[in-house]
Design a protein around this motif. Structure first.
Motif, PDB file in Angstrom:
ATOM      1  N   LYS A  81     133.243 -29.798  65.096  1.00  0.00           N
ATOM      2  CA  LYS A  81     134.364 -29.005  65.596  1.00  0.00           C
ATOM      3  C   LYS A  81     134.692 -27.821  64.683  1.00  0.00           C
ATOM      4  CE  LYS A  81     136.377 -29.825  68.766  1.00  0.00           C
ATOM      5  NZ  LYS A  81     136.098 -29.335  70.127  1.00  0.00           N
ATOM      6  N   GLU A  83     128.523 -41.345  59.201  1.00  0.00           N
ATOM      7  CA  GLU A  83     129.647 -40.958  60.052  1.00  0.00           C
ATOM      8  C   GLU A  83     129.381 -39.543  60.582  1.00  0.00           C
ATOM      9  OE1 GLU A  83     132.288 -42.753  60.785  1.00  0.00           O
ATOM     10  OE2 GLU A  83     132.148 -44.422  59.382  1.00  0.00           O
ATOM     11  N   PRO A  84     129.964 -39.154  61.720  1.00  0.00           N
ATOM     12  CA  PRO A  84     130.980 -39.884  62.462  1.00  0.00           C
ATOM     13  C   PRO A  84     130.442 -40.932  63.459  1.00  0.00           C
ATOM     14  CG  PRO A  84     130.627 -37.747  63.462  1.00  0.00           C
ATOM     15  CD  PRO A  84     129.795 -37.770  62.212  1.00  0.00           C
ATOM     16  N   LEU A  85     129.215 -40.791  63.963  1.00  0.00           N
ATOM     17  CA  LEU A  85     128.780 -41.714  65.007  1.00  0.00           C
ATOM     18  C   LEU A  85     128.021 -42.907  64.454  1.00  0.00           C
ATOM     19  CD1 LEU A  85     127.970 -39.284  67.974  1.00  0.00           C
ATOM     20  CD2 LEU A  85     130.103 -40.433  67.373  1.00  0.00           C
ATOM     21  N   ARG A  86     127.958 -43.010  63.126  1.00  0.00           N
ATOM     22  CA  ARG A  86     127.481 -44.217  62.452  1.00  0.00           C
ATOM     23  C   ARG A  86     126.025 -44.554  62.728  1.00  0.00           C
ATOM     24  NH1 ARG A  86     132.723 -48.286  62.444  1.00  0.00           N
ATOM     25  NH2 ARG A  86     133.945 -46.987  61.052  1.00  0.00           N
ATOM     26  N   HIS A 132     133.589 -38.958  52.001  1.00  0.00           N
ATOM     27  CA  HIS A 132     134.220 -38.810  53.320  1.00  0.00           C
ATOM     28  C   HIS A 132     133.379 -37.929  54.240  1.00  0.00           C
ATOM     29  CE1 HIS A 132     137.880 -40.976  52.424  1.00  0.00           C
ATOM     30  NE2 HIS A 132     137.971 -40.348  51.285  1.00  0.00           N
ATOM     31  N   ASP A 190     128.067 -29.682  70.474  1.00  0.00           N
ATOM     32  CA  ASP A 190     128.531 -30.039  71.814  1.00  0.00           C
ATOM     33  C   ASP A 190     129.357 -31.320  71.805  1.00  0.00           C
ATOM     34  OD1 ASP A 190     126.502 -31.705  71.136  1.00  0.00           O
ATOM     35  OD2 ASP A 190     125.367 -31.491  73.002  1.00  0.00           O
ATOM     36  N   GLY A 191     129.704 -31.815  70.620  1.00  0.00           N
ATOM     37  CA  GLY A 191     130.448 -33.063  70.582  1.00  0.00           C
ATOM     38  C   GLY A 191     131.374 -33.161  69.390  1.00  0.00           C
ATOM     39  N   MET A 192     130.938 -33.880  68.351  1.00  0.00           N
ATOM     40  CA  MET A 192     131.811 -34.165  67.220  1.00  0.00           C
ATOM     41  C   MET A 192     131.951 -33.000  66.252  1.00  0.00           C
ATOM     42  SD  MET A 192     132.997 -37.176  67.660  1.00  0.00           S
ATOM     43  CE  MET A 192     133.701 -37.461  66.049  1.00  0.00           C
ATOM     44  N   GLY A 244     132.245 -38.251  57.216  1.00  0.00           N
ATOM     45  CA  GLY A 244     132.655 -38.083  58.618  1.00  0.00           C
ATOM     46  C   GLY A 244     133.641 -36.949  58.782  1.00  0.00           C
ATOM     47  N   SER A 245     134.616 -36.911  57.897  1.00  0.00           N
ATOM     48  CA  SER A 245     135.605 -35.831  57.975  1.00  0.00           C
ATOM     49  C   SER A 245     134.965 -34.479  57.706  1.00  0.00           C
ATOM     50  CB  SER A 245     136.710 -36.052  56.936  1.00  0.00           C
ATOM     51  OG  SER A 245     137.508 -37.140  57.306  1.00  0.00           O
TER      52      SER A 245
END
Lengths: 77, 357
Positions: free
Chosen positions: B170, B64-67, B105, B166-168, B107-108
């Motif tokens: 943050k 994750e996040p984009l798997r 977790h 530049d994306g996920m 991705g988080s």
């Protein structure tokens, strides 16, 4: 944002209309994430950033302003 | 050269030019963390793979996040890029398997504004054999296995999970652990207690990694008190700290790593504290009153159990849900500087056995 979007996409995948409300700062991430979850056209309503530091009445105003867009996105699905 | 494709067998790419040009190519593709990498040529990746019995195309999971699909071969390519020696590969693989556990977790932790990055705690005999430091400057990153194993995990998370700035990704600020992670061994030889992995149910001769994502390293210096009791009091006072959301996240069952330096640990041990007694004391004492937590930090999304009486401003809120959620380790060299690291958000951490081939 991540899990809010996750939940909305899951709702859609279970056949329920759903829309994700994000702030501007998270828009690009929401687009990428929805695509990764298999729903690139998942509807999204973008509001201004930041959100967390606003007073309750300010948030209510923002919600009222976004309500029509949210309803429209839901009706399209 | 091997690329980090997102599915299936890693792509092979042929590029011309010298070493520096190859590094620049990898940077342009967005596969590095800003520091130079070693280009993952087929022979180097094959050498890495020779240190596991797992097949190169085995799928370990999806990051994750984009798997992105995590194969053993892709992990090996990232380990080469990070600068790992081939014999480090079993530790890298175990670390990747740990972050793929659902309770981590990942991705988080990779996307959060909280800027969390993984801490890798190595236990068991492999630490000594590979020279993974649990002594002087063990968090500092200037020790090859510590720096490169942590960096390999971060490159796997970044390149296969897709969380990039530049994306996920943050993170509001992040911390340098986003580059090299924070990999260290427990200083088992200088601990008065059984090591972390034994406390978590593994045999002493088993080697493990325990990985948890944290917002940063919070220091505790105590250089004046002469008793273990005095040291514990300072540790408790340091952890009664408002500027971390963990006091509002108790119900998420996230841990706090308490990394005591050997001198502090031995003083505390001499004062009669076993691991269990110390955890219970921390649980009883590391608390903040409701009046300090209302309307602050992450109050709006607080996850408190029902037994906390929010109507009582003096009610005491513990930093974790149970004494077991304090993960005590001994780490560092001489001196009287310890640290604590609260897990981020929903990351419960995970332990995996290091498979030695």
């Amino acid at each position: 944002m991540t899990w809010g979007l996750h939940d909305s996409v899951e709702m859609e995948q279970h056949g329920r209309p759903a829309v994700t409300v994000v702030t501007e700062a998270f828009e690009a991430a929401a687009v990428a994430r929805a695509a990764a979850l298999g729903l690139p056209d998942h509807p999204r309503v973008t509001v201004s950033h930041p959100l967390a530091s606003r007073r309750r009445d300010e948030v209510s105003e923002m919600a009222a302003a976004a309500a029509a867009a949210v309803a429209a996105a839901l009706m399209k699905r | 050269m091997m690329g980090a494709a997102t599915t299936g067998r890693a792509a092979r790419r042929t590029i011309s030019g010298d070493f520096v040009e190859a590094v620049r190519y990898l940077e342009r593709e967005g596969w590095t963390d800003g520091l130079p990498v070693i280009p993952p040529t087929e022979p180097l990746v094959a050498e890495m793979l020779s240190h596991t019995k797992r097949a190169p195309d085995e799928v370990l999971g999806h990051m994750e996040p984009l798997r992105g699909t995590v194969t053993v071969e892709k992990v090996a390519a990232n380990a080469v890029m990070a600068g790992c020696l081939p014999e480090y590969f079993p530790v890298v693989l175990a670390s990747v398997r740990a972050v793929l556990q659902p309770e981590f977790h990942v991705g988080s932790t990779a996307c959060t504004t909280g800027g969390s990055a993984p801490v890798i705690i190595v236990n068991g005999p492999i630490a000594r054999r590979l020279g993974i430091s649990g002594g002087t400057a063990c968090f500092g990153g200037n020790i090859k296995p510590n720096a490169t194993i942590g960096r390999a995990l971060r490159l796997v998370m970044r390149n296969l999970g897709g969380a990039k700035p530049d994306g996920m990704e943050k993170s509001t600020q992040a911390w340098p652990g986003k580059i090299v992670g924070c990999c260290f061994a427990e200083n088992e030889a200088r601990s008065p207690w059984e090591p972390l992995h034994v406390a978590r149910g593994y045999a002493p001769e088993t080697s493990t990694v325990t990985v948890v994502a944290v917002r940063g390293i919070y220091p505790v210096t105590e250089g004046t008190q002469t008793t273990g009791q005095g040291v514990v009091e300072t540790v408790v006072a340091a952890m009664r700290y408002l500027g971390t959301p963990i006091f509002h996240q108790m119900r998420n069952r996230i841990p706090v790593v308490v990394a005591l330096c050997p001198e502090h640990a031995q003083e505390i041990g001499r004062a009669g504290f076993g691991r269990r007694q110390l955890r219970e004391l921390l649980y009883a004492e590391v608390r903040l009153p409701v009046r300090e937590l209302i309307g602050r930090v992450y109050y709006g999304t607080r996850a408190w159990p029902d037994w906390i009486d929010e109507s009582d401003p003096e009610a005491q809120v513990p930093i974790v849900a149970t004494p077991d959620d304090f993960w005590l380790v001994v780490a560092g060299g001489d001196g009287r500087h310890s640290a604590w690291m609260p897990a981020w958000g929903v990351c419960r951490g995970a332990t995996e056995v290091i498979e030695e081939s």
